[in-house]
Design a protein around this motif. Sequence first.
Motif, PDB file in Angstrom:
ATOM      1  N   GLY A 146      -7.441 -13.290   6.417  1.00  0.00           N
ATOM      2  CA  GLY A 146      -7.760 -13.364   7.842  1.00  0.00           C
ATOM      3  C   GLY A 146      -6.533 -13.206   8.711  1.00  0.00           C
ATOM      4  N   GLU A 147      -5.439 -13.835   8.304  1.00  0.00           N
ATOM      5  CA  GLU A 147      -4.186 -13.690   9.054  1.00  0.00           C
ATOM      6  C   GLU A 147      -3.681 -12.251   8.992  1.00  0.00           C
ATOM      7  OE1 GLU A 147       0.419 -15.398   8.919  1.00  0.00           O
ATOM      8  OE2 GLU A 147      -1.198 -16.507   7.924  1.00  0.00           O
ATOM      9  N   ALA A 148      -3.756 -11.653   7.806  1.00  0.00           N
ATOM     10  CA  ALA A 148      -3.263 -10.280   7.645  1.00  0.00           C
ATOM     11  C   ALA A 148      -4.071  -9.283   8.475  1.00  0.00           C
ATOM     12  CB  ALA A 148      -3.310  -9.893   6.172  1.00  0.00           C
ATOM     13  N   LEU A 149      -5.357  -9.585   8.695  1.00  0.00           N
ATOM     14  CA  LEU A 149      -6.229  -8.644   9.401  1.00  0.00           C
ATOM     15  C   LEU A 149      -6.326  -8.921  10.897  1.00  0.00           C
ATOM     16  CD1 LEU A 149      -9.167  -8.353   6.830  1.00  0.00           C
ATOM     17  CD2 LEU A 149      -7.221  -6.811   7.146  1.00  0.00           C
ATOM     18  N   ARG A 150      -5.532  -9.857  11.384  1.00  0.00           N
ATOM     19  CA  ARG A 150      -5.572 -10.178  12.801  1.00  0.00           C
ATOM     20  C   ARG A 150      -5.258  -8.921  13.623  1.00  0.00           C
ATOM     21  NH1 ARG A 150      -1.905 -14.844  13.447  1.00  0.00           N
ATOM     22  NH2 ARG A 150      -3.543 -15.904  12.245  1.00  0.00           N
ATOM     23  N   GLY A 151      -6.170  -8.556  14.503  1.00  0.00           N
ATOM     24  CA  GLY A 151      -6.012  -7.355  15.303  1.00  0.00           C
ATOM     25  C   GLY A 151      -6.438  -6.085  14.595  1.00  0.00           C
ATOM     26  N   ARG A 152      -6.816  -6.199  13.300  1.00  0.00           N
ATOM     27  CA  ARG A 152      -7.204  -5.007  12.530  1.00  0.00           C
ATOM     28  C   ARG A 152      -8.577  -5.185  11.878  1.00  0.00           C
ATOM     29  NH1 ARG A 152      -1.704  -2.907   9.536  1.00  0.00           N
ATOM     30  NH2 ARG A 152      -2.704  -0.902   9.960  1.00  0.00           N
ATOM     31  N   ARG A 153      -9.270  -6.259  12.246  1.00  0.00           N
ATOM     32  CA  ARG A 153     -10.560  -6.550  11.613  1.00  0.00           C
ATOM     33  C   ARG A 153     -11.519  -5.378  11.729  1.00  0.00           C
ATOM     34  NH1 ARG A 153     -14.383  -6.648   9.152  1.00  0.00           N
ATOM     35  NH2 ARG A 153     -15.963  -8.269   8.831  1.00  0.00           N
ATOM     36  N   HIS A 154     -11.492  -4.681  12.857  1.00  0.00           N
ATOM     37  CA  HIS A 154     -12.423  -3.573  13.091  1.00  0.00           C
ATOM     38  C   HIS A 154     -12.157  -2.385  12.183  1.00  0.00           C
ATOM     39  CE1 HIS A 154      -8.828  -2.656  15.398  1.00  0.00           C
ATOM     40  NE2 HIS A 154      -9.208  -1.390  15.448  1.00  0.00           N
ATOM     41  N   GLN A 155     -11.000  -2.364  11.511  1.00  0.00           N
ATOM     42  CA  GLN A 155     -10.635  -1.224  10.673  1.00  0.00           C
ATOM     43  C   GLN A 155     -11.125  -1.350   9.238  1.00  0.00           C
ATOM     44  OE1 GLN A 155      -6.221  -1.488  12.419  1.00  0.00           O
ATOM     45  NE2 GLN A 155      -6.468   0.275  11.085  1.00  0.00           N
ATOM     46  N   VAL A 156     -11.651  -2.525   8.856  1.00  0.00           N
ATOM     47  CA  VAL A 156     -11.850  -2.783   7.436  1.00  0.00           C
ATOM     48  C   VAL A 156     -13.253  -3.296   7.116  1.00  0.00           C
ATOM     49  CG1 VAL A 156      -9.395  -3.324   7.188  1.00  0.00           C
ATOM     50  CG2 VAL A 156     -11.040  -5.184   7.531  1.00  0.00           C
ATOM     51  N   VAL A 157     -13.567  -3.218   5.835  1.00  0.00           N
ATOM     52  CA  VAL A 157     -14.756  -3.832   5.245  1.00  0.00           C
ATOM     53  C   VAL A 157     -14.288  -5.054   4.449  1.00  0.00           C
ATOM     54  CG1 VAL A 157     -16.613  -3.543   3.546  1.00  0.00           C
ATOM     55  CG2 VAL A 157     -16.002  -1.652   5.091  1.00  0.00           C
ATOM     56  N   ILE A 158     -14.843  -6.217   4.755  1.00  0.00           N
ATOM     57  CA  ILE A 158     -14.519  -7.435   4.017  1.00  0.00           C
ATOM     58  C   ILE A 158     -15.716  -7.830   3.168  1.00  0.00           C
ATOM     59  CG2 ILE A 158     -13.889  -9.867   4.103  1.00  0.00           C
ATOM     60  CD1 ILE A 158     -12.593  -9.385   6.789  1.00  0.00           C
ATOM     61  N   ALA A 159     -15.494  -7.901   1.868  1.00  0.00           N
ATOM     62  CA  ALA A 159     -16.507  -8.405   0.943  1.00  0.00           C
ATOM     63  C   ALA A 159     -16.009  -9.731   0.380  1.00  0.00           C
ATOM     64  CB  ALA A 159     -16.730  -7.408  -0.194  1.00  0.00           C
ATOM     65  N   SER A 160     -16.766 -10.806   0.612  1.00  0.00           N
ATOM     66  CA  SER A 160     -16.405 -12.091   0.022  1.00  0.00           C
ATOM     67  C   SER A 160     -17.550 -12.579  -0.855  1.00  0.00           C
ATOM     68  CB  SER A 160     -16.047 -13.131   1.087  1.00  0.00           C
ATOM     69  OG  SER A 160     -15.382 -14.237   0.486  1.00  0.00           O
ATOM     70  N   LYS A 161     -17.335 -13.728  -1.486  1.00  0.00           N
ATOM     71  CA  LYS A 161     -18.284 -14.197  -2.498  1.00  0.00           C
ATOM     72  C   LYS A 161     -18.480 -15.698  -2.385  1.00  0.00           C
ATOM     73  CE  LYS A 161     -16.082 -10.925  -5.684  1.00  0.00           C
ATOM     74  NZ  LYS A 161     -14.734 -10.927  -5.053  1.00  0.00           N
ATOM     75  N   PHE A 162     -19.612 -16.166  -2.894  1.00  0.00           N
ATOM     76  CA  PHE A 162     -19.836 -17.602  -3.004  1.00  0.00           C
ATOM     77  C   PHE A 162     -20.446 -17.909  -4.364  1.00  0.00           C
ATOM     78  CE2 PHE A 162     -24.030 -16.204  -1.822  1.00  0.00           C
ATOM     79  CZ  PHE A 162     -24.905 -17.134  -2.357  1.00  0.00           C
ATOM     80  N   GLY A 163     -20.313 -19.166  -4.771  1.00  0.00           N
ATOM     81  CA  GLY A 163     -20.841 -19.591  -6.064  1.00  0.00           C
ATOM     82  C   GLY A 163     -19.769 -20.137  -6.972  1.00  0.00           C
ATOM     83  N   LEU A 164     -18.534 -19.706  -6.771  1.00  0.00           N
ATOM     84  CA  LEU A 164     -17.383 -20.251  -7.486  1.00  0.00           C
ATOM     85  C   LEU A 164     -16.359 -20.689  -6.452  1.00  0.00           C
ATOM     86  CD1 LEU A 164     -16.797 -17.665 -10.381  1.00  0.00           C
ATOM     87  CD2 LEU A 164     -18.009 -19.851 -10.497  1.00  0.00           C
ATOM     88  N   SER A 165     -15.760 -21.845  -6.673  1.00  0.00           N
ATOM     89  CA  SER A 165     -14.720 -22.328  -5.776  1.00  0.00           C
ATOM     90  C   SER A 165     -13.527 -22.768  -6.599  1.00  0.00           C
ATOM     91  CB  SER A 165     -15.242 -23.493  -4.922  1.00  0.00           C
ATOM     92  OG  SER A 165     -15.725 -24.527  -5.760  1.00  0.00           O
ATOM     93  N   ALA A 166     -12.408 -22.987  -5.930  1.00  0.00           N
ATOM     94  CA  ALA A 166     -11.193 -23.371  -6.640  1.00  0.00           C
ATOM     95  C   ALA A 166     -11.413 -24.696  -7.361  1.00  0.00           C
ATOM     96  CB  ALA A 166     -10.038 -23.496  -5.654  1.00  0.00           C
ATOM     97  N   PRO A 167     -10.915 -24.828  -8.591  1.00  0.00           N
ATOM     98  CA  PRO A 167     -11.049 -26.092  -9.312  1.00  0.00           C
ATOM     99  C   PRO A 167     -10.326 -27.212  -8.591  1.00  0.00           C
ATOM    100  CG  PRO A 167      -9.546 -24.618 -10.457  1.00  0.00           C
ATOM    101  CD  PRO A 167     -10.202 -23.816  -9.373  1.00  0.00           C
ATOM    102  N   ARG A 168     -10.758 -28.442  -8.831  1.00  0.00           N
ATOM    103  CA  ARG A 168     -10.193 -29.588  -8.115  1.00  0.00           C
ATOM    104  C   ARG A 168      -8.686 -29.674  -8.270  1.00  0.00           C
ATOM    105  NH1 ARG A 168     -14.932 -31.653 -10.412  1.00  0.00           N
ATOM    106  NH2 ARG A 168     -16.509 -32.251  -8.880  1.00  0.00           N
ATOM    107  N   ALA A 169      -8.190 -29.375  -9.451  1.00  0.00           N
ATOM    108  CA  ALA A 169      -6.754 -29.496  -9.693  1.00  0.00           C
ATOM    109  C   ALA A 169      -5.946 -28.531  -8.840  1.00  0.00           C
ATOM    110  CB  ALA A 169      -6.447 -29.256 -11.167  1.00  0.00           C
TER     111      ALA A 169
END
Length: 316
Positions: free
Chosen positions: A63-86
């Motif tokens: 998100g920081e890297a795309l600041r001001g450039r969001r309109h130029q890109v396709v963002i695909a994200s995912k759900f169902g797995l998250s970072a382990p507690r450790a």
Amino acid sequence: MDYATLAPGLPPSSRLGFGCGSIMGRVGKAESLRAIAAAIDHGVTHFDIARLYGYGEAEALLGEALRGRRHQVVIASKFGLSAPRAATALRRLKPLAQSAIAALPGLRPMLRSAIGTSPRTADRFSVAAARASLDRSLAALATDHLDILFLHDCAAEDLGGELIAFLDAQRAAGKIRAYGAATGIAEVAALRDRHSEALLYQFANSVCAPNAATLPQGARRFVTHSPFLGVDRLGAALADPGGGGLADGRAVQGADLHRLMLEWALAAENVAVVLCSMLDQAHLSANLAAAERPQFGAADIAGFAAFARSAPARFG
């Protein structure tokens, strides 16, 4: 750079996609920001991210890297797995861990073991989990919508009627533009049998694991990753006296191996986007060269694929 539109209403995706699995993990913030900016400057528009990546910090970095450039890109994200507690506790140690791994790459498996694997809870594909994950992704990425939301490492039965209704509602509300599954090829095949082209599909595909060939050919629609899967085995096969040849009998050279593997992956007629890691200028330049200036023709690619098919028989 060539581009493909994965679904109605989506901006064009570059056929070479930026896989963000290692940002804020294997490499730190400054290097990650430079790599993303360089990729965009060279025409890469498809960025694949997940809640899991970078100890849970990769989305915010993107998100920081795309600041001001969001309109130029396709963002695909995912759900169902998250970072382990450790991972939360280990975030403070990342700079030290990254330096240690750079000096001693063999430490990477030990660090992964210490962190543990991502929990696969029974409700990870519930509507409540999907809603919470989507809201966190949008906040971290500092955007009001995702172009694509994938179920991460799902089975066919995980996409039930309630979840479909929720995802359709989010699409109607403009919070996502398309959704699908990023999972194994067997699960992709089962989901495609049930949902056909209503979903987008992402899976591993390489000359050593030609999964895209098991799915219908034709329109470029699938997103694939891991184009270099099996490179070590093929490298060993090149040292065999039997060798491996291209169309005119020329031997495959070790220096060409990565390029051949990526050109093979991009040549699959039903694949729209091939995801690669491009964390330094050398990797970016090599990947761009394969995508924009193919060196090997169809006959060479076919000969290379035949060589790759023979490698398991000789090397296990």
